[in-house]
Design a protein around this motif. Structure first.
Motif, PDB file in Angstrom:
ATOM      1  N   GLY A   7     -11.009   7.497   6.380  1.00  0.00           N
ATOM      2  CA  GLY A   7     -11.391   6.291   7.002  1.00  0.00           C
ATOM      3  C   GLY A   7     -10.316   5.528   7.931  1.00  0.00           C
ATOM      4  N   LYS A   8      -9.033   5.883   7.640  1.00  0.00           N
ATOM      5  CA  LYS A   8      -8.063   5.395   8.640  1.00  0.00           C
ATOM      6  C   LYS A   8      -7.865   6.196   9.748  1.00  0.00           C
ATOM      7  CE  LYS A   8      -5.933   2.101   7.009  1.00  0.00           C
ATOM      8  NZ  LYS A   8      -6.310   0.830   7.148  1.00  0.00           N
ATOM      9  N   TYR A   9      -7.373   5.515  10.845  1.00  0.00           N
ATOM     10  CA  TYR A   9      -7.037   6.256  12.132  1.00  0.00           C
ATOM     11  C   TYR A   9      -5.409   6.724  12.283  1.00  0.00           C
ATOM     12  CZ  TYR A   9     -11.311   4.497  14.054  1.00  0.00           C
ATOM     13  OH  TYR A   9     -12.937   4.547  14.207  1.00  0.00           O
ATOM     14  N   MET A  20      -8.190   3.740  22.704  1.00  0.00           N
ATOM     15  CA  MET A  20      -9.396   3.930  21.847  1.00  0.00           C
ATOM     16  C   MET A  20     -10.194   2.860  22.240  1.00  0.00           C
ATOM     17  SD  MET A  20      -8.290   3.380  17.859  1.00  0.00           S
ATOM     18  CE  MET A  20      -9.983   3.050  17.226  1.00  0.00           C
ATOM     19  N   LYS A  64       0.890  -1.334   0.112  1.00  0.00           N
ATOM     20  CA  LYS A  64      -0.050   0.106  -0.034  1.00  0.00           C
ATOM     21  C   LYS A  64       0.708   1.103   0.010  1.00  0.00           C
ATOM     22  CE  LYS A  64      -4.685  -0.820   0.988  1.00  0.00           C
ATOM     23  NZ  LYS A  64      -5.594  -1.029   2.213  1.00  0.00           N
TER      24      LYS A  64
END
Lengths: 151, 660
Positions: free
Chosen positions: B50-52, B514, B6
């Motif tokens: 959409g990613k953290y 989290m 990626k």
């Protein structure tokens, strides 16, 4: 006619924005999941409930179900009249018990993928809220709704 | 973490993009290290939709009084936690539930200056349970619960002015520190300011911190009247000690800029708090009368309560030998920072040309051998050469603060020369330096003041912004800069604006925190005295001139939404319960002419807005937080009649109900 089209396109927009807000967020470690290919293949809806065995009505479950209904459902659903959501009298005759419980437990996905639920959303335009109920709670609500329809 | 493939893909895509953008530009082969915008840098801070983020970073708000929460490495602002300042957006500090949180011995205080965030620790490692932050102006310490990101407790610090050396924590979270930056008469007295040397004293405070809702001043140490500036607690071998810098050993009380900068050396006060505990146990303290507030949040009742405390234990070092020693430190030291192994104590002398590093083991030896050069008010001053490990030569101008990367390197911010200097604190060798834009104050490495720094990033919090962003008139947001510190050379990755003036910050890996964060308040656990958990229980009750409206909100209507029988002269309490039990569905409540802000009510929460109608007529209220397709329909009316009218109390949604 123009107004209807406008309303529909607006509602489409709105629904889209809500979906984005309440979509399941993946954990940071895992990549975004592909949308599941689960289609509404049956009239049991989509969600955790695959099979419900119904017996004769359990009155203690009805009592528990009514209590939950009064606090968590009654703000949007009446039995006999259209309110924020559809009137619920007769719902156990209209839908499978699995569908009812999946709608209670998994409303966001149901409204996206189940043809009946998404049709209802386009009619009422307020998303059904998940009210933090357990499967046991949903079963009790079902029992209460059954008792209403037995009368 | 991104997978390799990626990364390559994103890198490649970005490369293409940048390549396309750069076509026709003359590109130098050699890029400067400070030049951002390269594909390499962009991929390091890019968090795809959409990613953290990898880290939560908690930046103090300084004069905003709050705490800002950012994601790192993206620099995205993800929340602002309300702590010491009223917030009309949420109703914090306006509602009867939250007002007690801001009560002090000076009455209700709507603002403060919050400087240093500090995460709770277990075995010297941040554990993600609580965040502490000090109030500098009206001395206080707040505890923020990191399951809900809500301020749950505020303790006032007595006998203190300018609580700056705070709230630095022991590795087991047993104590957090507080101190007087500005010495004052203790107890307070009406004396000429010019009697400073005779009448003014300082205090160092140890606050019990490991029990939620039970913060208290364990004890204070009465100190000579200097300015006590910053602190850090010992760890490992130095556990049981705490270190406080002080300046103004000249005891100036006017034009300190010049008059407090005369001495070549000031001090770091080394406090043996374990020994102080022993003296307390032996009763060698004075129970000093004073007044201070302790405010705590009742999670079940959704409201804060205040208690007033009337005395504090004070130790005098003169009568308790071995509790405090002074380490001479050049020159007007600001930050004091302890290495991860607990052996090295870095003194950051604002006006010094070197960075002195003291050795804890040498300090113990010097104490044992009584290597004292003199005493100040019964406090032994150790010989500089006897405690010094080394001096970092030519570090940069105006060193302020130091953090550690866990790999043997220290990083010090240099305010005057606007740079970060990296050095090996054992050998004393400088290995790298990099500019900041501009005038860096604090810096932060994730876990940088703990026993096990996570390293990876360094955040510079700068005092001057000037030309970093689009100009916005005379006022500019302060700039923060993120650096990659994984390699031999520091690399600037990102600039981002901040809220207020971030002094210190702390960061913690997202996955430690989290998983514990709550999404709703369960309705079943709500014990607010005016909560209603079902529409059928909603009600309006008159008690003399007070009217209590117990109202529910759910997508997208209020119950009741029509109220009659309110009169001018009434005080109306709108107690709103949000019946939603779904994540991120707050509802707001505002009514025309409210001089009390609005309220934002989270799912399952009850909050109160107090309203005093001033004129007869119909007043509309509505939901301020867009909640559904029918949000615009979420409204209601209150009919207000003249004082003394006999309009009956009536309330309903859909079907009228008259009060029995």
């Amino acid at each position: 006619m123009v107004k209807t089209v406008l309303l529909f396109s607006l509602s489409g927009l709105l629904i889209f924005s809500y979906r984005a807000k309440s979509a399941d967020i993946p954990s940071p470690a895992s990549p975004l999941p592909d949308p599941p290919n689960e289609k509404a293949v049956s009239d049991k809806g989509i969600g955790p409930i695959k099979e419900v065995k119904l017996g004769s009505i359990d009155q203690s479950l009805v009592k528990k179900g009514k209590e939950i209904f009064d606090t968590k459902c009654a703000s949007c659903h009446k039995l006999e009249e259209r309110y924020v959501g559809p009137p619920l009298k007769g719902v156990t005759k209209r839908r499978k018990p699995e569908w009812i419980m999946n709608m209670i437990l998994n409303p966001a996905e149901m409204e996206q993928k189940d043809p009946i639920a998404s049709q209802l959303l386009s009619e009422y335009l307020t998303q059904m809220a998940f009210q933090n109920v357990s499967q046991g709670d949903a079963r009790a609500i079902l029992e209460y709704l059954r008792s209403v329809d037995e009368k | 973490m991104l997978g390799k493939k990626k990364k390559l893909l994103i890198g490649g895509l970005l490369g293409l993009l940048v390549g396309v953008l750069l076509v026709g530009c003359q590109q130098k082969k050699e890029t400067m290290r400070t030049e951002v915008g390269t594909t390499d840098v962009a991929s390091k801070v890019y968090v795809p939709p959409g990613k953290y983020d990898e880290f939560y970073a908690f930046l103090s708000g300084g004069f905003s009084g709050q705490v800002s929460v950012y994601g790192l490495p993206s620099g995205r602002l993800i929340n602002v936690i309300k702590v010491f300042a009223q917030d009309p957006e949420s109703g914090y500090g306006y509602t009867p539930e939250t007002k007690p949180m801001l009560m002090t011995s000076h009455g209700f205080i709507p603002w403060d200056d919050s400087h240093h965030t500090e995460l709770s620790q277990t075995d010297g490692v941040p554990n993600g349970r609580w965040l502490f932050i000090n109030a500098n102006n009206t001395p206080r310490i707040a505890r923020i619960d990191l399951f809900s990101f809500v301020t749950k407790e505020i303790l006032e610090i007595p006998n203190t002015a300018g609580n700056h050396a705070s709230p630095f924590i022991t590795p087991d979270s047993k104590y957090i520190t507080a101190a007087t930056r500005f010495s004052i008469p203790i107890p307070q007295k009406d004396v000429p300011i010019s009697s400073y040397a005779e009448n003014f004293k300082g205090t160092l405070s140890f606050i019990k911190a490991d029990e939620p809702g039970k913060m208290d001043v364990a004890f204070q140490i009465l100190m000579p009247g200097f300015d006590y500036d910053l602190a850090h607690c010992g760890k490992g071998p130095s556990y049981g000690w705490a270190f406080f810098t002080c300046y103004n050993t000249e005891q100036a009380y006017t034009l300190l800029e010049i008059n407090a900068s005369r001495n070549d050396k000031d001090y770091i006060a080394a406090v043996n708090w374990k020994k102080a505990e022993e003296y307390i146990a032996q009763g060698k303290y004075q129970e000093m009368p004073t007044v201070y507030y302790h405010n705590y949040w009742d999670e079940k009742k959704h409201m804060a309560f205040s208690e007033v405390k009337k005395s504090v234990k004070v130790i005098n070092p003169k009568e308790c030998p071995g509790v405090v020693y002074y380490l001479p430190t050049p020159k007007s030291p600001h930050g004091v920072d302890v290495s991860p192994d607990g052996e090295y104590i870095v003194g950051n002398g604002k006006l010094a040309t070197v960075i002195p590093i003291h050795s804890f083991s040498k300090m113990l030896k010097a104490i044992e051998q009584k290597a004292f050069e003199k005493e100040v008010d019964g406090i032994p001053v150790l010989k500089y050469d006897a405690v010094l490990h080394c001096e970092i030569q030519k570090p940069g101008l105006g060193p302020l603060h130091t953090e550690f990367d866990g790999k043997g390197f220290a990083y010090t911010s240099c305010f005057v020369s606007s740079e970060v200097v990296k050095y090996d604190y054992k050998s004393g060798k400088v290995v790298d330096r990099i500019p900041t834009y501009y005038s860096i104050g604090h810096l932060m490495i994730p876990g940088g003041d703990s026993t096990k720094p996570w390293g990876k990033y360094l955040l510079a919090m700068n005092k001057i912004t000037k030309d970093r962003y689009l100009p916005t008139g005379p006022e500019l947001f302060q700039s923060a800069q993120l650096y990659d510190i994984t390699g031999d050379k520091m690399q600037l990755l990102l600039d981002f604006p901040t809220i207020g003036e971030p002094h210190y910050a702390q960061a913690i890996p997202a996955d430690l925190l989290m998983k514990n964060v709550i999404k709703i308040y369960p309705l079943a656990e709500n014990e607010h005295p005016y909560a209603v958990k079902a529409e059928k229980d909603a009600k309006v009750e008159r008690k003399g001139n007070e009217v209590h409206v117990c109202m529910t909100m759910i997508r997208s209507h209020f119950f009741p939404d029509n109220i009659e029988g309110i009169m001018v002269g009434d005080t109306v309490y709108f107690h709103l319960t949000n019946l939603e039990q779904d994540w991120d569905i707050p509802h707001g409540f505002a009514i025309r002419g409210s001089d009390n802000a609005q309220i934002l009510v989270m799912p399952g929460e009850t909050k109160t807005l107090v309203w005093r109608p001033k004129a007869p007529g119909i007043h509309a209220f509505y939901c301020t937080d867009f909640c559904s397709a029918l949000h615009q329909e979420m409204q209601g009316y209150v009919r207000v009649s003249p004082e003394g009218s006999n309009v009956p109390l009536k309330y309903y949604t859909g079907t009228p109900i008259t009060q029995k």
